[in-house]
Design an enzyme around this catalytic site. Structure first.
Site, short mmCIF file in Angstrom:
data_model
loop_
_atom_site.label_atom_id
_atom_site.label_comp_id
_atom_site.label_asym_id
_atom_site.label_seq_id
_atom_site.Cartn_x
_atom_site.Cartn_y
_atom_site.Cartn_z
N ASP A 287 -11.55 -59.61 -9.55
CA ASP A 287 -12.04 -58.56 -10.47
C ASP A 287 -12.85 -57.35 -9.54
OD1 ASP A 287 -14.54 -59.78 -9.91
OD2 ASP A 287 -14.83 -60.71 -11.81
N ASN B 72 -19.79 -48.45 -14.79
CA ASN B 72 -19.79 -47.83 -16.31
C ASN B 72 -21.42 -47.35 -16.62
OD1 ASN B 72 -17.44 -48.44 -17.26
ND2 ASN B 72 -17.87 -50.68 -17.52
N HIS C 110 -18.23 -44.74 -19.12
CA HIS C 110 -17.13 -45.58 -19.48
C HIS C 110 -15.88 -44.78 -19.21
CE1 HIS C 110 -19.11 -49.11 -21.17
NE2 HIS C 110 -19.97 -48.33 -21.71
N ASP D 35 -12.95 -46.61 -17.03
CA ASP D 35 -11.35 -46.67 -17.40
C ASP D 35 -10.56 -45.98 -16.22
OD1 ASP D 35 -11.99 -47.86 -19.90
OD2 ASP D 35 -11.77 -45.92 -20.92
N GLU E 91 -12.62 -56.16 -16.42
CA GLU E 91 -12.08 -55.57 -15.24
C GLU E 91 -11.54 -56.73 -14.17
OE1 GLU E 91 -16.38 -57.55 -14.99
OE2 GLU E 91 -15.24 -56.49 -16.35
#
Length: 292
Positions: free
Chosen positions: A170, A178, A183, A187, A213
């Site tokens: 991850d 974030n 956000h 993304d 993630e």
């Protein structure tokens, strides 16, 4: 006399009259996943406003965000000077942009797929089927497909007595990405990471977004040494990759846990727990590393 005079009337050419094409937008990432929005009107407003034909209630979307026009010339999208912009295939829309079948339209955190042609319903059902296996944001396999593949490969590995490695990884400190950059930036990082790694793995490997993630990489017929070597290559690729969003350079690294299918693993869940255990070990040891 007045009755005999010809009245001058402007008649538009047939080719200039708007003719609606059979087209639709399908939500492949975001709220109302799988919903189909028919583009049968001549003009369709997309935004947060209650007056929008396609209403998406997200803070990253402007009240009047974008407009789609459906004419004989084609289907076009235009950004309405929105705060965060409108993107087609990751390119910002400048002026009016014609949409082609299969284009990905990103508005805020929502991604639509544009479908057009003679059989919209068939195309829609194909897309819904695709959503059962693919992640809309990263365009790699989703958790459901990955877990099915893991079950299948564990069974095959046992039957033919062949090696099977599982890598779980991850993004380090993803919450901070974030919180600091927003956000939309988060993304972007996930999508760019998937795009960076997708072309670097073998055809027979299974690469998936497992959730949030977290990602998974299933490596059939690779031993522990080979899996560790590949994992470190993946780690270095991410570390060297330039992640730039909205003129901000975002530092990104990943932690990876590697496990090999062992005799004491009863099923795929045991293999997954082993890889997860090593992932947490990598994070506890300082992140940006491989533990196996």
């Amino acid at each position: 006399m007045a009755q005999n005079e010809t009245v001058v009337t402007v008649i538009s050419k047939i080719s200039e009259r708007p003719v609606n094409q059979d087209a639709a937008l399908v939500v492949i990432y975001g709220l109302d996943l799988g919903r189909k929005h028919d583009l049968s009107k001549e003009e369709i407003l997309i935004g947060r406003s209650s007056k929008a034909e396609i209403q998406v209630d997200q803070e990253s979307i402007s009240r009047n965000h974008a407009c789609i026009t459906n004419t004989r010339r084609g289907v076009f999208i235009k950004d309405l000077e929105s705060t965060n912009g409108t993107f087609v295939n990751d390119e910002p829309v400048q002026g009016e942009k014609e949409l082609r079948n299969g284009d990905l339209v990103k508005i805020g955190r929502t991604i639509f797929k544009f479908i057009a042609g003679g059989n919209i319903e068939a195309a829609y059902h194909d897309e819904i089927y695709r959503l059962t296996t693919m992640d809309g944001l990263t365009q790699i396999y989703n958790r459901r497909y990955f877990e099915e593949a893991l079950e299948r490969e564990v069974s095959r590995s046992r039957r033919y007595e062949r090696s099977l490695a599982l890598v779980m990884f991850d993004v380090d400190h993803f919450k901070q990405v974030n919180d600091r950059y927003g956000h939309l930036a988060g993304d972007y990082v996930l999508k760019q990471l998937a795009s960076t790694l997708r072309t670097k793995i073998r055809r027979e490997d299974v690469f998936a977004r497992y959730g949030g993630e977290e990602f998974g990489l299933l490596l059939p017929e690779i031993d522990l040494q080979g899996a560790v070597k590949l994992s470190d290559k993946v780690r270095k690729l991410v570390e060297k990759q330039r992640f730039e969003f909205d003129k901000n350079i975002i530092p990104v690294s990943i932690s990876l846990g590697v496990a090999i299918l062992a005799a004491d693993h009863r099923d795929s869940a045991d293999l997954k727990r082993a890889a997860d255990g090593k992932l947490y070990e990598a994070k506890a040891a300082g992140r940006n590393r491989v533990c196996a």
